[in-house]
Write an enzyme that holds these catalytic residues in place. Structure first.
Site: not given
Length: 514
Positions: A285, A319
């Site tokens: 990720e 994020c």
């Protein structure tokens, strides 16, 4: 088995909860500045070389000093994890799941302590820390239940005189490289996903937030996890990280972090090393450049609130944070003006006092990078709010808004990872979607609209892994909004989702003739 339900968030308007987190701070203050060893095969190992963790809101306050893993110790940890795998892979899935259920119960009892530690070590406000502590508990509860649903494999068709089975088996040693921005939730989630599926783990937490990872190791030990299953080996990415990624006995790498480091891991892991007999699997990720699109037919107050909360929660260091908003020109000025008002009403300061929406950024390097982007933004657009920072005591950056940006401006395309949001104007909804998709990332996005046809168009054409309608673009809940993105945002592995554990397993088909 009790059905999964996500951990409740704490209401800090209640006096008993305020007192509870204040007690949590007292507990944490009781062990500030302590030294912490590595944990390799259950053995505490102390090294002279240390990683020192500081409070980003008060950079002279040492949270803890953690022993630093050497190349030699990383090799020892690999050997132990590799050997432990031989027995751990044969432990019943029910027993592995029970370790997680007990660990979750322990974490629930220590939730306010962990929240306070997240505040001290990562600079999180009470609410942000509480949400992360809840998410960490959720990961354990959810993955334990998922493992129980996978333990008997999947049904297969059989013919007369033939019996076919489809079973999942563990893979081997997993290297887990976890981030500093969710040092409890993502660290715990990625580690236990590998562990509960029968793999052994080498856990290398982020160097800015290693103490919370050590405290999590204590929880796993108390929950009955055997020695050598999860090994705590913080250290330098260039030294320890590269060594573990390259190692021929590494079977799986689970990484959360920047795009550049993620791509480097992919490149290194693809190269065959002497003694390696498999293709390494990588789960990654790698961040995002997330957009909120505001349609002309929208609740404009909701739009402005969503932009501000998604951009500046945890100082924009998620994020999933909103780092840009694309607003249809019919309502552009109204939304920009309201975003300006809301942003200027925010206060910045030490999170421990629970008086501020915005806390510090993580460290000096982040502060300098964000401030450099703010200077770039001043040359690319109109500074609407913020634009200043103060690193005299901690690393504080004022929530910053730039308006009237070109869609191709650096502020609109490059990941800043701080409290900076760019605003741009679109001719219509189709144009807004084109701008939203003009990035190499594809993690989260949101659309604020009351137009059902535009909503469905976005559902098909807005290319992100997590898309939200009429809400902000942050705040995925385990088991409810499985999390992972497209393109340079990573492998779309969907943490907290029904497919995630299968990425840590191998499927084996057996066929028996009668």
């Amino acid at each position: 088995m009790i059905p999964y339900k996500h951990e409740a968030f704490t209401d800090f308007l209640k006096d008993e909860n305020k007192k509870a987190i204040q007690e949590g701070y007292k507990t944490v203050e009781g062990y500030l500045g302590q030294d912490y060893p590595l944990i390799i095969g259950g053995e505490r190992v102390t090294t002279e070389d240390k990683i020192v963790s500081y409070n980003p809101a008060n950079k002279t306050e040492v949270v803890g000093s953690v022993s630093k893993t050497s190349h030699e110790l990383a090799s020892k940890a690999m050997d132990i994890a590799d050997e432990t795998f031989k027995t751990w892979r044969k432990v019943k899935p029910e027993i592995r799941a029970d370790v997680l259920f007990k660990a979750a119960a322990i974490m629930r009892r220590r939730k306010f302590e962990f929240s306070a530690l997240l505040s001290k070590e990562a600079g999180k406000t009470w609410i942000e820390a509480d949400v992360e502590a809840a998410e960490a508990i959720d990961f354990l509860e959810y993955y334990a239940r998922q493992m129980l649903s996978l333990k008997d494999g999947r049904p297969m068709e059989s013919r007369p005189g033939e019996y076919n089975r489809y079973d999942y088996i563990p893979m081997g040693v997993a290297v887990v490289i976890s981030p500093w921005n969710f040092p409890f939730a993502i660290m715990a989630g990625t580690a236990v996903a590998a562990m509960v599926t029968g793999n052994t783990v080498l856990l290398k937490p982020a160097s800015t937030t290693p103490v919370v990872a050590y405290k999590f190791m204590e929880v796993l030990e108390e929950a009955g996890l055997p020695a050598g299953v999860v090994n705590f080996i913080p250290g330098s990415g260039a030294e320890v990280g590269d060594f573990l990624v390259d190692h021929p006995r590494t079977r799986l790498i689970s990484f959360t972090g920047s795009r550049d480091v993620g791509l480097r891991i992919f490149e290194r892991s693809s190269k065959l090393t002497e003694g390696q007999i498999w293709i390494k699997r990588v789960i990654a990720e790698m961040g995002g450049k997330n957009t909120i699109v505001v349609d002309k037919d929208a609740d404009l107050e909701l739009a402005a609130q969503s932009i501000v909360k998604s951009a500046f929660g945890f100082s924009g260091q998620k994020c999933s944070a909103c780092s840009r908003a694309v607003i249809v020109e019919d309502v552009y000025d109204q939304v920009v003006n309201r975003v300006e008002e809301l942003t200027k009403a925010l206060t910045v300061g030490e999170p421990e006092k629970d008086e501020h929406f915005v806390g510090p950024v993580i460290d000096s390097a982040a502060f300098k990078k964000i401030m450099s982007y703010i200077e770039i933004g001043k040359s690319e657009g109109r500074l609407v709010a913020g634009g200043t920072g103060d690193d005299s005591k901690g690393f504080f950056v004022q929530p910053t808004v730039f308006a009237d940006l070109e869609p191709t401006a650096r502020i609109m395309l490059e990941e800043i990872f701080g409290p900076v949001v760019g605003l741009t104007k679109a001719k219509d909804f189709d144009h807004a979607l084109d701008i939203a998709n003009n990035t190499e990332y594809g993690l989260t996005g949101a659309v604020i609209t009351n137009n059902r046809m535009n909503q469905e168009k976005a559902r098909e054409d807005f290319h992100v892994g997590n898309l939200y309608f009429n809400r902000g673009c942050t705040g995925a809940i385990v088991g409810y909004q499985s999390f992972g993105g497209f393109n340079m945002s990573g492998t779309d592995s969907k943490a907290g989702g029904p497919d995630y554990l299968t990425l840590h397993l191998q499927a084996k088909t057996t066929s028996e003739m009668f």
